[in-house]
Design a protein around this motif. Structure first.
Motif, PDB file in Angstrom:
ATOM      1  N   ARG B  61       0.842  -1.215  -0.092  1.00  6.85           N
ATOM      2  CA  ARG B  61       0.066  -0.085  -0.173  1.00  6.85           C
ATOM      3  C   ARG B  61       0.906   1.048  -0.079  1.00  6.85           C
ATOM      4  NH1 ARG B  61      -4.650   1.695   1.682  1.00  6.85           N
ATOM      5  NH2 ARG B  61      -6.615   0.276   1.550  1.00  6.85           N
ATOM      6  N   ASP B 121       3.621  -9.734   5.976  1.00  7.94           N
ATOM      7  CA  ASP B 121       2.499 -10.188   4.957  1.00  7.94           C
ATOM      8  C   ASP B 121       1.229 -10.341   5.718  1.00  7.94           C
ATOM      9  OD1 ASP B 121       4.244 -10.290   2.892  1.00  7.94           O
ATOM     10  OD2 ASP B 121       5.393 -11.944   3.569  1.00  7.94           O
ATOM     11  N   PRO B 124      -1.454  -7.635   5.148  1.00 12.13           N
ATOM     12  CA  PRO B 124      -2.146  -7.533   3.750  1.00 12.13           C
ATOM     13  C   PRO B 124      -2.627  -8.713   3.091  1.00 12.13           C
ATOM     14  CG  PRO B 124       0.368  -6.728   3.983  1.00 12.13           C
ATOM     15  CD  PRO B 124      -0.198  -7.128   5.424  1.00 12.13           C
ATOM     16  N   ASN B 125      -2.155  -9.750   3.546  1.00 11.29           N
ATOM     17  CA  ASN B 125      -2.759 -11.125   3.092  1.00 11.29           C
ATOM     18  C   ASN B 125      -4.381 -11.060   3.581  1.00 11.29           C
ATOM     19  OD1 ASN B 125      -0.643 -11.892   1.622  1.00 11.29           O
ATOM     20  ND2 ASN B 125       0.103 -13.229   3.200  1.00 11.29           N
ATOM     21  N   LYS B 128      -6.199  -9.207   1.702  1.00 10.76           N
ATOM     22  CA  LYS B 128      -6.240  -9.700   0.289  1.00 10.76           C
ATOM     23  C   LYS B 128      -7.554 -10.739   0.308  1.00 10.76           C
ATOM     24  CE  LYS B 128      -2.501  -9.698  -1.903  1.00 10.76           C
ATOM     25  NZ  LYS B 128      -1.073 -10.348  -2.127  1.00 10.76           N
ATOM     26  N   HIS B 129      -7.661 -11.479   1.339  1.00 11.09           N
ATOM     27  CA  HIS B 129      -8.430 -12.623   1.694  1.00 11.09           C
ATOM     28  C   HIS B 129     -10.005 -12.060   1.849  1.00 11.09           C
ATOM     29  CE1 HIS B 129     -10.319 -16.149   3.414  1.00 11.09           C
ATOM     30  NE2 HIS B 129      -9.626 -16.911   2.635  1.00 11.09           N
ATOM     31  N   ASP B 132     -10.575  -5.343   1.237  1.00 12.58           N
ATOM     32  CA  ASP B 132     -10.127  -4.170   1.825  1.00 12.58           C
ATOM     33  C   ASP B 132     -10.935  -3.100   2.058  1.00 12.58           C
ATOM     34  OD1 ASP B 132      -8.368  -1.920   2.545  1.00 12.58           O
ATOM     35  OD2 ASP B 132      -6.787  -2.670   1.462  1.00 12.58           O
TER      36      ASP B 132
END
Lengths: 171, 193
Positions: B61, B121, B124-125, B128-129, B132
């Motif tokens: 980001r 991570d 962010p992961n 992503k899942h 956001d």
């Protein structure tokens, strides 16, 4: 056998001693023993916000660890103990202090118990006084000693009763 | 012998009522004190300016135009929400679908503190899942900003007004009820100021 028991005992003692000692991890500790000692003292007085009955010095919670590190960072930067505590209190309120501060809103907390004991003592004094007064009142109501005349009459009456009893008179 | 005189005067009624009164007062105190959840602390930061902080952006980001992922200045100019979450936080997963829904239906920007991630991570992961919903996200692995905001757990949501002053804190997952009854009405009110 005895030696074995002793060994087990010693091992248990060691386990408990280390488990309850503190949660400070070696990498958190400061090199300066004086600063570290101050940090430990401050941490022992700060409540862990996660496990609320533990201090951050005792707690293994992540937030407690971060607060411990923050306390140490501020000490290293030259903050006084007071300034460190003030910062944490400014973020979390007085609740974060394990020992509540003395100020008007906590007077009742600090002095309440003394007040209640004082009231109890006053009540006891009042009760004893009242009883004492009652006893004196009872004593003052006791009849005066018998006059000679009355004594004679009493003796005569008692004699009379004895005679009746001895002669088998009806009761 | 007039025995009546030896009797104590009749006890004062008030004195008998005293223990009852004390009991009553204690009962009220306990009724309030013991039913209060000490985990839901009133924040002492309500109506104070949001603390001075700078957090780097979470992985993926980063914005070349911005030095930081999230900082105090981001809360000035409009009414914003600040949501504290972490990929490790189960209650945040419960709250998340509602935040995704807000992203579609509401016009209030939601900034976030990604709190205490074990590695770069994880946050962010997770986003992503699950999706956001955030405008800006700062990474706060050692609770720097979290402590500055007096955070005690996740999720927590703050309402910050146009001047960057904290106006409200909600502890625990937000949902439609909290939003409709408390948060959105307050946001609208603050927008008028």
């Amino acid at each position: 056998m005895i030696a074995r028991r002793f060994l087990i005992g010693a091992m248990l003692a060691w386990t408990f001693a280390t488990a309850t000692a503190f949660a400070v991890e070696p990498d958190e500790m400061l090199d300066d023993p004086v600063l570290e000692e101050r940090a430990r003292e401050i941490s022992a007085g700060l409540r862990c916000l996660v496990c609320q009955n533990q201090s951050i010095d005792d707690s293994n919670a992540q937030l407690a660890k971060d607060l411990r590190v923050l306390v140490r960072e501020r000490l290293v930067e030259g903050d006084s103990d007071e300034q460190v505590l003030d910062y944490v209190v400014s973020r979390y309120g007085d609740f974060v202090l394990l020992k509540p501060p003395m100020k008007p809103s906590t007077y009742l907390l600090w002095f309440g118990p003394i007040l209640i004991v004082a009231l109890g003592i006053l009540a006891l004094i009042a009760i004893f006084r009242q009883r004492g007064a009652a006893m004196i009142a009872v004593e003052s109501l006791a009849p005066a000693a018998l006059s000679d005349d009355e004594k004679n009459r009493l003796a005569a009456l008692l004699d009379e009763t004895d005679t009746i009893d001895k002669t088998g008179g009806s009761a | 012998m007039p025995l009546d005189q030896t009797r104590q005067p009749p006890p004062k009624r008030l004195l008998f009522l005293l223990p009852v009164a004390v009991f009553g007062v204690l009962a009220v105190y306990f009724a309030v004190g013991l039913t209060k959840d000490s985990r839901r602390l009133e924040s002492v930061l309500i109506n104070t300016p949001a603390a001075d902080f700078q957090l780097p952006a979470i992985k993926g980001r980063a914005n070349p135009d911005r030095e930081w992922g999230l900082e105090t200045a981001d809360f000035k100019g409009e009414v914003t929400l600040l949501n504290v979450f972490g990929s490790w936080c189960i209650a945040c997963q419960v709250e998340h679908p509602f935040l995704m829904q807000l992203k579609q239906t509401s016009d209030v920007p939601i900034h976030a503190i990604d709190w205490r991630e074990e590695d770069l991570d994880a946050g962010p992961n997770w986003l992503k899942h699950y999706g956001d919903p955030y405008a800006l996200v700062g990474d706060d692995p050692v609770s720097k900003a979290a402590i500055a905001f007096g955070v005690t757990g996740a999720p927590e949501t703050f309402i910050v007004d146009k001047q960057g002053v904290i106006r409200y804190r909600h502890i625990g997952p937000m949902n439609a009820e909290v939003w409709d009854d408390t948060i959105y009405p307050l946001v609208q009110e603050l927008r008028k100021q």
